[in-house]
Write a protein that holds these residues in place. Structure first.
Motif, PDB file in Angstrom:
ATOM      1  N   ALA A  82       0.813  -1.228   0.000  1.00  0.00           N
ATOM      2  CA  ALA A  82       0.000   0.000   0.000  1.00  0.00           C
ATOM      3  C   ALA A  82       0.848   1.280   0.000  1.00  0.00           C
ATOM      4  O   ALA A  82       0.643   2.153  -0.858  1.00  0.00           O
ATOM      5  CB  ALA A  82      -0.963  -0.012   1.189  1.00  0.00           C
ATOM      6  N   PRO A  83       1.830   1.438   0.915  1.00  0.00           N
ATOM      7  CA  PRO A  83       2.585   2.693   0.901  1.00  0.00           C
ATOM      8  C   PRO A  83       3.450   2.862  -0.344  1.00  0.00           C
ATOM      9  O   PRO A  83       3.685   3.993  -0.782  1.00  0.00           O
ATOM     10  CB  PRO A  83       3.479   2.601   2.151  1.00  0.00           C
ATOM     11  N   ILE A 119       5.849  -0.465   8.519  1.00  0.00           N
ATOM     12  CA  ILE A 119       5.705   0.575   9.529  1.00  0.00           C
ATOM     13  C   ILE A 119       5.221   1.883   8.886  1.00  0.00           C
ATOM     14  O   ILE A 119       4.595   2.715   9.550  1.00  0.00           O
ATOM     15  CB  ILE A 119       7.034   0.758  10.312  1.00  0.00           C
ATOM     16  N   ASP A 120       5.461   2.058   7.584  1.00  0.00           N
ATOM     17  CA  ASP A 120       4.856   3.202   6.875  1.00  0.00           C
ATOM     18  C   ASP A 120       3.341   3.129   7.010  1.00  0.00           C
ATOM     19  O   ASP A 120       2.674   4.111   7.343  1.00  0.00           O
ATOM     20  CB  ASP A 120       5.201   3.178   5.376  1.00  0.00           C
ATOM     21  N   SER A 121       2.790   1.940   6.734  1.00  0.00           N
ATOM     22  CA  SER A 121       1.334   1.768   6.842  1.00  0.00           C
ATOM     23  C   SER A 121       0.862   2.000   8.265  1.00  0.00           C
ATOM     24  O   SER A 121      -0.160   2.651   8.497  1.00  0.00           O
ATOM     25  CB  SER A 121       0.918   0.350   6.416  1.00  0.00           C
ATOM     26  N   LEU A 122       1.609   1.461   9.204  1.00  0.00           N
ATOM     27  CA  LEU A 122       1.217   1.585  10.614  1.00  0.00           C
ATOM     28  C   LEU A 122       1.097   3.067  11.002  1.00  0.00           C
ATOM     29  O   LEU A 122       0.081   3.500  11.558  1.00  0.00           O
ATOM     30  CB  LEU A 122       2.248   0.876  11.499  1.00  0.00           C
ATOM     31  N   PHE A 123       2.133   3.846  10.681  1.00  0.00           N
ATOM     32  CA  PHE A 123       2.097   5.263  11.063  1.00  0.00           C
ATOM     33  C   PHE A 123       0.998   6.016  10.307  1.00  0.00           C
ATOM     34  O   PHE A 123       0.343   6.887  10.851  1.00  0.00           O
ATOM     35  CB  PHE A 123       3.465   5.922  10.822  1.00  0.00           C
ATOM     36  N   GLN A 124       0.815   5.645   9.017  1.00  0.00           N
ATOM     37  CA  GLN A 124      -0.208   6.355   8.231  1.00  0.00           C
ATOM     38  C   GLN A 124      -1.612   6.095   8.752  1.00  0.00           C
ATOM     39  O   GLN A 124      -2.494   6.930   8.645  1.00  0.00           O
ATOM     40  CB  GLN A 124      -0.139   5.923   6.758  1.00  0.00           C
ATOM     41  N   GLY A 148       8.571   5.270   8.912  1.00  0.00           N
ATOM     42  CA  GLY A 148       7.439   5.701   8.084  1.00  0.00           C
ATOM     43  C   GLY A 148       7.843   6.212   6.714  1.00  0.00           C
ATOM     44  O   GLY A 148       6.981   6.607   5.917  1.00  0.00           O
ATOM     45  N   ASN A 149       9.148   6.226   6.389  1.00  0.00           N
ATOM     46  CA  ASN A 149       9.591   6.767   5.093  1.00  0.00           C
ATOM     47  C   ASN A 149      10.270   5.729   4.203  1.00  0.00           C
ATOM     48  O   ASN A 149      11.043   6.061   3.315  1.00  0.00           O
ATOM     49  CB  ASN A 149      10.565   7.930   5.323  1.00  0.00           C
ATOM     50  N   THR A 150       9.977   4.467   4.463  1.00  0.00           N
ATOM     51  CA  THR A 150      10.665   3.409   3.722  1.00  0.00           C
ATOM     52  C   THR A 150      10.242   3.357   2.248  1.00  0.00           C
ATOM     53  O   THR A 150      11.079   3.155   1.363  1.00  0.00           O
ATOM     54  CB  THR A 150      10.436   2.056   4.434  1.00  0.00           C
TER      55      THR A 150
END
Ligand code: UD1
Length: 368
Positions: A18-19, A175-180, A352-354
């Motif tokens: 997704a990200p 973790i990008d998805s998690l933070f978003q 969150g920026n991967t």
């Protein structure tokens, strides 16, 4: 402009892709993304719910392979993905994680000379009885670019003789998805619906063949849960594979008669995050959940003897407890007493920026 096919197949793929797709859409002058769904997971709660929650665009192509033996499933993805590649002629294909769809798609790419990147490369449990370990080993051998979540993954790849120029340490895309999604997930009504809004609770997930396909192992785990349940009620969203096993081995009634163990259907991404992000304790045999709980600072007991994610034990909140009931229960009580999360850290680049770093690496590789 890079045309990139993003392959997804099973539930743990969706929050990784997704990200990446979203970032490709944002960088529309550089990327033209397509999404191919192999159909390895097809139930609405195992697949559609994640597309909705994570705003993943409708797949451009659906291969509809469904369930089957490993050979049948892997072969079906290969057979059906090949004509898609020949027709679309992408510059790159991205595969993620370690499911059968990951290896199958990567194998088709290399045979046709299409460049393929593997996201979440380099993880190793060193347990070759796990189908995922075989998928990881082989995918990393053949992919052109290996996007790793942490330095230990790079070390694993080096030890297998993989040259440095194929590796890119980018961090953990999940973790990008998690933070978003965390703020939205906290709005979820799931705890209200379950009637546990003001209550402490644990969350359990279980689906590894080594745990659920063997009645003795499953019985031992249930025994531990019954003990923990005396102090902490446990919510258990049940994976389809596990649901079948519980029915087949006659364990459903035993769990249903215990008021502290609550079986529910699998949850979508937002409801599940809304549930476990407020849990007192997580018990799991999943890979991703070991990482997500580390980032959120929630004690996690992993019901396995090994992990491909040792950084979650070294830096994070994860403890390996295997399937011995006494060990599981005593670790749970230690966690409830607060002794697991002292001094924990979030691993570097799990920020969150991967996805952005993955796209930069693709662009840079093309320039060379
Ligand atoms: C797969 C992955 C595993 C991942 C897990 C997450 C492999 C080898 N395994 O395991 O790494 O952690 O997904 O869920 O790729 N089923 C349904 N509906 C579905 C999907 C599956 O009912 O939408 C049932 C079917 O009976 C199927 C069984 O679950 O035979 C297992 O599905 P499968 O995709 O083979 O493996 P998982 O156990 O889900």
């Amino acid at each position: 402009m890079l045309k990139v096919i993003n392959v997804v197949g099973a539930r743990p793929n969706f929050m990784k892709v997704a990200p990446i797709v979203e970032e490709m859409k944002r960088r529309e002058h550089e990327f033209a993304p397509l999404v191919v769904h192999t159909g390895q997971h097809y139930d609405s709660m195992m697949s559609d719910a994640f597309f909705r929650d994570l705003d993943i665009p409708e797949p451009n192509v659906h291969l509809e392979v469904g369930s089957g033996s490993h050979a049948v499933q892997t072969a079906a993805v290969m057979e059906r993905f090949e004509p898609v590649l020949l027709r679309e002629k992408p510059d790159w294909v991205l595969v993620v994680g370690d499911v059968n769809s990951t290896l199958a798609a990567a194998l088709v790419c290399v045979k046709l000379g299409v460049k393929v990147g593997h996201v979440e490369a380099g993880l190793r449990s060193r347990d070759r009885t796990m189908p995922e370990e075989i998928n990881r080993l082989l995918t990393d051998q053949i992919a052109d670019l290996l996007f790793t979540p942490s330095e230990d993954a790079n070390e694993n790849l080096r030890a297998e003789g993989i040259p440095e120029e194929r590796m890119r340490l980018v961090g953990n895309v999940m973790i990008d998805s998690l933070f978003q999604q965390l703020a939205r997930a906290k709005e979820s009504s799931v705890r209200q619906v379950l009637g546990i809004n003001d209550q402490e609770y644990g969350v359990l997930t279980l689906h590894r063949p080594s745990n659920v396909d063997n009645p003795d192992t499953l019985a031992r785990i249930i025994g531990a849960l019954e003990e923990i349940g005396e102090s902490l009620p446990i919510v258990f969203p049940v994976h389809p594979r596990t649901r079948k096993a519980l029915a087949e081995f006659g364990f459903e009634k035993r769990i249903q008669s215990n008021r502290s163990l609550r079986m529910i259907d699998p949850l979508g991404y937002l409801d599940f995050l809304g549930l476990y992000s407020r849990a007192r304790l997580v018990l799991t045999d999943s890979g991703g959940l070991q990482e997500e709980t580390t980032v959120l600072g929630i004690p996690c007991l992993t019901l396995r003897d090994n992990t491909e994610r040792p950084i979650t034990v070294e830096m994070g909140t994860n403890t390996m407890v295997g399937t011995d009931p006494d060990k599981i229960a005593s670790a749970a009580f230690a966690a409830l007493n607060g002794s697991i999360i002292e001094g924990r850290r979030i691993p570097p680049l799990w920020d969150g920026n991967t996805a952005d770093r993955i796209l930069d690496a693709l662009v840079e590789k093309e320039r060379k």
